[in-house]
Design a protein around this motif. Structure first.
Motif, PDB file in Angstrom:
ATOM      1  N   MET A  29       0.847  -1.194   0.000  1.00 19.05           N
ATOM      2  CA  MET A  29       0.000   0.000   0.000  1.00 19.05           C
ATOM      3  C   MET A  29       0.881   1.242   0.000  1.00 19.05           C
ATOM      4  O   MET A  29       1.895   1.283   0.718  1.00 19.05           O
ATOM      5  N   ILE A  30       0.499   2.227  -0.800  1.00 17.06           N
ATOM      6  CA  ILE A  30       1.280   3.473  -0.889  1.00 17.06           C
ATOM      7  C   ILE A  30       0.942   4.374   0.293  1.00 17.06           C
ATOM      8  O   ILE A  30      -0.222   4.531   0.663  1.00 17.06           O
ATOM      9  N   LEU A  31       1.983   4.977   0.855  1.00 11.14           N
ATOM     10  CA  LEU A  31       1.817   5.969   1.920  1.00 11.14           C
ATOM     11  C   LEU A  31       2.455   7.263   1.408  1.00 11.14           C
ATOM     12  O   LEU A  31       3.631   7.268   1.046  1.00 11.14           O
ATOM     13  N   GLY A  34       0.113  10.329   4.498  1.00  9.45           N
ATOM     14  CA  GLY A  34      -0.371   9.408   5.540  1.00  9.45           C
ATOM     15  C   GLY A  34      -1.586   9.919   6.301  1.00  9.45           C
ATOM     16  O   GLY A  34      -2.054   9.250   7.219  1.00  9.45           O
ATOM     17  N   THR A  35      -2.142  11.066   5.917  1.00  4.64           N
ATOM     18  CA  THR A  35      -3.228  11.640   6.722  1.00  4.64           C
ATOM     19  C   THR A  35      -4.543  10.871   6.563  1.00  4.64           C
ATOM     20  O   THR A  35      -5.436  10.993   7.387  1.00  4.64           O
ATOM     21  N   ASP A  36      -4.655  10.083   5.510  1.00  6.92           N
ATOM     22  CA  ASP A  36      -5.821   9.203   5.368  1.00  6.92           C
ATOM     23  C   ASP A  36      -5.421   7.762   5.673  1.00  6.92           C
ATOM     24  O   ASP A  36      -6.145   7.045   6.359  1.00  6.92           O
ATOM     25  N   VAL A  37      -4.252   7.346   5.188  1.00  3.64           N
ATOM     26  CA  VAL A  37      -3.805   5.957   5.370  1.00  3.64           C
ATOM     27  C   VAL A  37      -3.650   5.620   6.851  1.00  3.64           C
ATOM     28  O   VAL A  37      -4.130   4.570   7.296  1.00  3.64           O
ATOM     29  N   GLY A 114      -0.512  16.419   3.962  1.00  4.13           N
ATOM     30  CA  GLY A 114      -1.247  15.756   2.877  1.00  4.13           C
ATOM     31  C   GLY A 114      -0.788  16.229   1.513  1.00  4.13           C
ATOM     32  O   GLY A 114      -0.392  17.383   1.323  1.00  4.13           O
ATOM     33  N   THR A 115      -0.866  15.321   0.546  1.00  5.80           N
ATOM     34  CA  THR A 115      -0.406  15.623  -0.812  1.00  5.80           C
ATOM     35  C   THR A 115      -1.596  15.610  -1.776  1.00  5.80           C
ATOM     36  O   THR A 115      -2.645  15.021  -1.479  1.00  5.80           O
ATOM     37  N   VAL A 116      -1.380  16.206  -2.940  1.00  5.47           N
ATOM     38  CA  VAL A 116      -2.477  16.206  -3.926  1.00  5.47           C
ATOM     39  C   VAL A 116      -2.684  14.801  -4.484  1.00  5.47           C
ATOM     40  O   VAL A 116      -3.819  14.395  -4.753  1.00  5.47           O
ATOM     41  N   GLY A 118      -2.336  11.973  -2.829  1.00  7.59           N
ATOM     42  CA  GLY A 118      -3.127  11.258  -1.828  1.00  7.59           C
ATOM     43  C   GLY A 118      -4.572  11.718  -1.847  1.00  7.59           C
ATOM     44  O   GLY A 118      -5.493  10.918  -1.668  1.00  7.59           O
ATOM     45  N   ASN A 119      -4.782  13.001  -2.075  1.00  8.20           N
ATOM     46  CA  ASN A 119      -6.141  13.528  -2.102  1.00  8.20           C
ATOM     47  C   ASN A 119      -6.929  12.977  -3.292  1.00  8.20           C
ATOM     48  O   ASN A 119      -8.119  12.669  -3.168  1.00  8.20           O
ATOM     49  N   LEU A 120      -6.250  12.817  -4.431  1.00  3.89           N
ATOM     50  CA  LEU A 120      -6.953  12.311  -5.617  1.00  3.89           C
ATOM     51  C   LEU A 120      -7.173  10.800  -5.561  1.00  3.89           C
ATOM     52  O   LEU A 120      -7.972  10.260  -6.319  1.00  3.89           O
ATOM     53  N   GLY A 165     -13.273  13.654  -1.370  1.00  6.31           N
ATOM     54  CA  GLY A 165     -12.119  14.532  -1.570  1.00  6.31           C
ATOM     55  C   GLY A 165     -12.568  15.869  -2.138  1.00  6.31           C
ATOM     56  O   GLY A 165     -13.601  15.945  -2.826  1.00  6.31           O
ATOM     57  N   ASP A 166     -11.792  16.918  -1.869  1.00  9.25           N
ATOM     58  CA  ASP A 166     -12.175  18.261  -2.329  1.00  9.25           C
ATOM     59  C   ASP A 166     -11.431  18.739  -3.576  1.00  9.25           C
ATOM     60  O   ASP A 166     -11.937  19.614  -4.285  1.00  9.25           O
ATOM     61  N   SER A 167     -10.212  18.225  -3.817  1.00  6.56           N
ATOM     62  CA  SER A 167      -9.489  18.782  -4.973  1.00  6.56           C
ATOM     63  C   SER A 167     -10.024  18.225  -6.294  1.00  6.56           C
ATOM     64  O   SER A 167      -9.981  18.892  -7.325  1.00  6.56           O
TER      65      SER A 167
HETATM   66  C1  LIG Z   1      -9.285  14.970  10.505  1.00  7.27           C
HETATM   67  C2  LIG Z   1      -9.157  14.816   9.022  1.00  7.27           C
HETATM   68  C3  LIG Z   1      -9.933  15.604   8.206  1.00  7.27           C
HETATM   69  C4  LIG Z   1      -9.852  15.484   6.816  1.00  7.27           C
HETATM   70  N1  LIG Z   1     -10.629  16.295   6.030  1.00  7.27           N
HETATM   71  C5  LIG Z   1     -10.529  16.198   4.693  1.00  7.27           C
HETATM   72  C6  LIG Z   1     -11.303  17.065   3.863  1.00  7.27           C
HETATM   73  O1  LIG Z   1     -12.022  17.938   4.335  1.00  7.27           O
HETATM   74  N2  LIG Z   1     -11.207  16.921   2.524  1.00  7.27           N
HETATM   75  C7  LIG Z   1     -10.398  15.984   1.956  1.00  7.27           C
HETATM   76  O2  LIG Z   1     -10.348  15.920   0.709  1.00  7.27           O
HETATM   77  N3  LIG Z   1      -9.650  15.168   2.708  1.00  7.27           N
HETATM   78  C8  LIG Z   1      -9.671  15.254   4.060  1.00  7.27           C
HETATM   79  N4  LIG Z   1      -8.895  14.456   4.842  1.00  7.27           N
HETATM   80  C9  LIG Z   1      -8.076  13.407   4.231  1.00  7.27           C
HETATM   81  C10 LIG Z   1      -6.633  13.775   3.909  1.00  7.27           C
HETATM   82  O3  LIG Z   1      -6.058  14.607   4.865  1.00  7.27           O
HETATM   83  C11 LIG Z   1      -6.458  14.428   2.534  1.00  7.27           C
HETATM   84  O4  LIG Z   1      -7.326  13.845   1.603  1.00  7.27           O
HETATM   85  C12 LIG Z   1      -5.040  14.323   2.017  1.00  7.27           C
HETATM   86  O5  LIG Z   1      -4.916  15.031   0.818  1.00  7.27           O
HETATM   87  C13 LIG Z   1      -4.584  12.910   1.754  1.00  7.27           C
HETATM   88  O6  LIG Z   1      -3.267  12.986   1.242  1.00  7.27           O
HETATM   89  P1  LIG Z   1      -2.095  12.136   1.871  1.00  7.27           P
HETATM   90  O7  LIG Z   1      -0.867  12.470   1.110  1.00  7.27           O
HETATM   91  O8  LIG Z   1      -2.030  12.283   3.335  1.00  7.27           O
HETATM   92  O9  LIG Z   1      -2.605  10.672   1.473  1.00  7.27           O
HETATM   93  P2  LIG Z   1      -2.320   9.288   2.170  1.00  7.27           P
HETATM   94  O10 LIG Z   1      -3.074   9.185   3.431  1.00  7.27           O
HETATM   95  O11 LIG Z   1      -0.862   9.006   2.220  1.00  7.27           O
HETATM   96  O12 LIG Z   1      -2.966   8.342   1.054  1.00  7.27           O
HETATM   97  C14 LIG Z   1      -4.339   8.396   0.750  1.00  7.27           C
HETATM   98  C15 LIG Z   1      -4.663   7.293  -0.292  1.00  7.27           C
HETATM   99  O13 LIG Z   1      -4.047   7.579  -1.528  1.00  7.27           O
HETATM  100  C16 LIG Z   1      -3.091   6.581  -1.897  1.00  7.27           C
HETATM  101  N5  LIG Z   1      -1.978   7.335  -2.469  1.00  7.27           N
HETATM  102  C17 LIG Z   1      -1.303   8.363  -1.906  1.00  7.27           C
HETATM  103  N6  LIG Z   1      -0.443   8.916  -2.780  1.00  7.27           N
HETATM  104  C18 LIG Z   1      -0.575   8.203  -3.926  1.00  7.27           C
HETATM  105  C19 LIG Z   1       0.042   8.292  -5.207  1.00  7.27           C
HETATM  106  N7  LIG Z   1       0.939   9.239  -5.506  1.00  7.27           N
HETATM  107  N8  LIG Z   1      -0.320   7.391  -6.166  1.00  7.27           N
HETATM  108  C20 LIG Z   1      -1.265   6.446  -5.873  1.00  7.27           C
HETATM  109  N9  LIG Z   1      -1.891   6.314  -4.702  1.00  7.27           N
HETATM  110  C21 LIG Z   1      -1.558   7.197  -3.733  1.00  7.27           C
HETATM  111  C22 LIG Z   1      -2.769   5.833  -0.601  1.00  7.27           C
HETATM  112  O14 LIG Z   1      -2.378   4.494  -0.846  1.00  7.27           O
HETATM  113  C23 LIG Z   1      -4.124   5.904   0.088  1.00  7.27           C
HETATM  114  O15 LIG Z   1      -4.994   4.948  -0.428  1.00  7.27           O
HETATM  115  C24 LIG Z   1      -8.947  14.555   6.250  1.00  7.27           C
HETATM  116  C25 LIG Z   1      -8.141  13.761   7.085  1.00  7.27           C
HETATM  117  C26 LIG Z   1      -8.251  13.888   8.457  1.00  7.27           C
HETATM  118  C27 LIG Z   1      -7.375  13.041   9.329  1.00  7.27           C
END
Ligand SMILES: Cc1cc2nc3c(=O)[nH]c(=O)nc-3n(C[C@H](O)[C@H](O)[C@H](O)COP(=O)(O)OP(=O)(O)OC[C@H]3O[C@@H](n4cnc5c(N)ncnc54)[C@H](O)[C@@H]3O)c2cc1C
Length: 335
Positions: A29-31, A34-37, A114-116, A118-120, A165-167
């Motif tokens: 699993m990709i991290l 990590g804010t969602d994972v 958080g990254t874009v 991860g958001n997508l 997701g919002d983006s």
């Molecule tokens: C309290 C709280 C509130 C939140 N509110 C919102 C909100 O209002 N709106 C919103 O959109 N999100 C929200 N989030 C979720 C999160 O913070 C964001 O969506 C963030 O952008 C996720 O990015 P990340 O890099 O942390 O992803 P990760 O947690 O690292 O990964 C998320 C998912 O994407 C996959 N992934 C990550 N990067 C890649 C890549 N490059 N290629 C393929 N797969 C990938 C991972 O395997 C996982 O399945 C919230 C989270 C928390 C904890």
């Protein structure tokens, strides 16, 4: 809320990351940020044997930078943080709908991490799925994870977990494409084709692939745009409904081109295709705005969740669509 046991892999290059993913397939699993994972791991929603931490690859400038040129448009590396996007003067000026949407994601701490990418690629969410192991087991699990029943639509075999997701809706209104890298190299895909509208099988991404960049065509720069979002706490929560609009309006107030997209009310972020057809070539009128808002409601299929009701969320889609269109027509065009 402990994490399951896993091995952490820190690839040194993109090629290394692809090779690790290809070797471990569904066990990996990709991290990224990590804010969602991480919360999902704590809730035992997954138990990957290998966690592939791609965040250190942000040292590779291509994977985290925000670049713009009139010839190539906007390119955002998948590891660009949400804060770098919503605070970018370039994005604020040329792609206001994206800056507005990203600024509403979670709170500042999550936006810094958080990254874009991860958001997508976010997991879809549901009141019965995003719970602790103990809580889920007491109900016999759910269709998305480990049970025979969908508690949202009992009797059905389809998972209605919502894309939250919002983006994505903002990027859909900008005709964005994503760059996906796998063993065969990089390919580009319209963002609209990335989402499958299935709560269980949300995105068209192979187990050996990762998202490496987002591209927005130069012709979308300078359009008016905004984003409206319903959530329980404005300081941090995921959307319960969201509407994004981008629009090009000429000096006579005629809409030349428009896109409208919804989030959190279906298992995928969706463009309201009729809005594009109906708005092009038209001046602002209450009747037209109402007609588009009604169509947005028909596209939205919110089901039961905590914090709101389907009826209220649908009604807010109508209110937000109206507001977003009226504001876009009123504001100055950057073109
Ligand atoms: C309290 C709280 C509130 C939140 N509110 C919102 C909100 O209002 N709106 C919103 O959109 N999100 C929200 N989030 C979720 C999160 O913070 C964001 O969506 C963030 O952008 C996720 O990015 P990340 O890099 O942390 O992803 P990760 O947690 O690292 O990964 C998320 C998912 O994407 C996959 N992934 C990550 N990067 C890649 C890549 N490059 N290629 C393929 N797969 C990938 C991972 O395997 C996982 O399945 C919230 C989270 C928390 C904890």
């Amino acid at each position: 809320m402990t994490m399951p046991a896993f091995r952490l892999e820190r690839p040194r290059s993109l090629a290394d990351a692809v090779s690790i993913l290809a070797t471990h397939g569904p066990d990996a699993m990709i991290l990224a940020g990590g804010t969602d994972v991480v919360p999902n791991l704590q809730m035992k929603l997954f138990s990957p044997r290998v966690l592939v931490d791609i965040k250190p690859l942000a040292k590779n400038a291509q994977l985290a930078s925000i670049d713009w040129s009139p010839a190539n448009g906007l390119r955002i590396g998948a590891l660009a943080t949400l804060t770098s996007i919503c605070e970018s003067p370039l994005i604020r000026e040329k792609f206001p709908v994206l800056a507005a949407a990203v600024a509403t994601i979670a709170g500042p701490l999550q936006r810094n991490m958080g990254t874009v990418g991860g958001n997508l690629c976010l997991e879809t969410r549901c009141q019965w799925y995003n719970q602790s192991d103990f809580w889920r087991k007491s109900l016999g699990g759910c269709l998305k994870k480990d049970g025979p029943i969908c508690h949202v639509a009992p009797g059905g075999k389809f998972c209605w977990a919502a894309w939250s997701g919002d983006s994505a809706p903002a990027l859909l209104t900008l005709d964005a494409e994503i760059e996906i890298t796998g063993p065969q190299g990089a390919r580009r895909l319209p963002l609209a084709q990335f989402y499958k509208n299935d709560g269980m099988d949300r995105i068209a991404l192979g187990r050996d692939e990762l998202l490496t960049a987002v591209h927005v065509p130069a012709r979308m720069a300078g359009r008016r745009g905004n984003y409206h979002k319903l959530r329980v706490r404005n300081s941090i929560d995921y959307p319960l409904a969201g509407v994004a609009v981008s629009m090009h309006v000429d000096s006579r107030g005629i809409c030349r081109d428009a896109r409208l997209a919804l989030t959190a009310v279906n298992p995928a972020p969706l463009l309201v295709k009729e809005a594009c057809e109906w708005l092009a070539g038209q001046p602002a009128s209450p009747e037209l705005i109402d007609r588009v808002a009604q169509q947005a409601i028909r596209t939205a299929k919110p089901l039961t969740t905590s914090g709101s009701t389907p009826v209220y969320r649908r009604d807010m889609v109508r209110v937000f669509t109206r507001r977003a269109l009226e504001e876009s027509w009123r504001s100055a065009d950057g073109k």
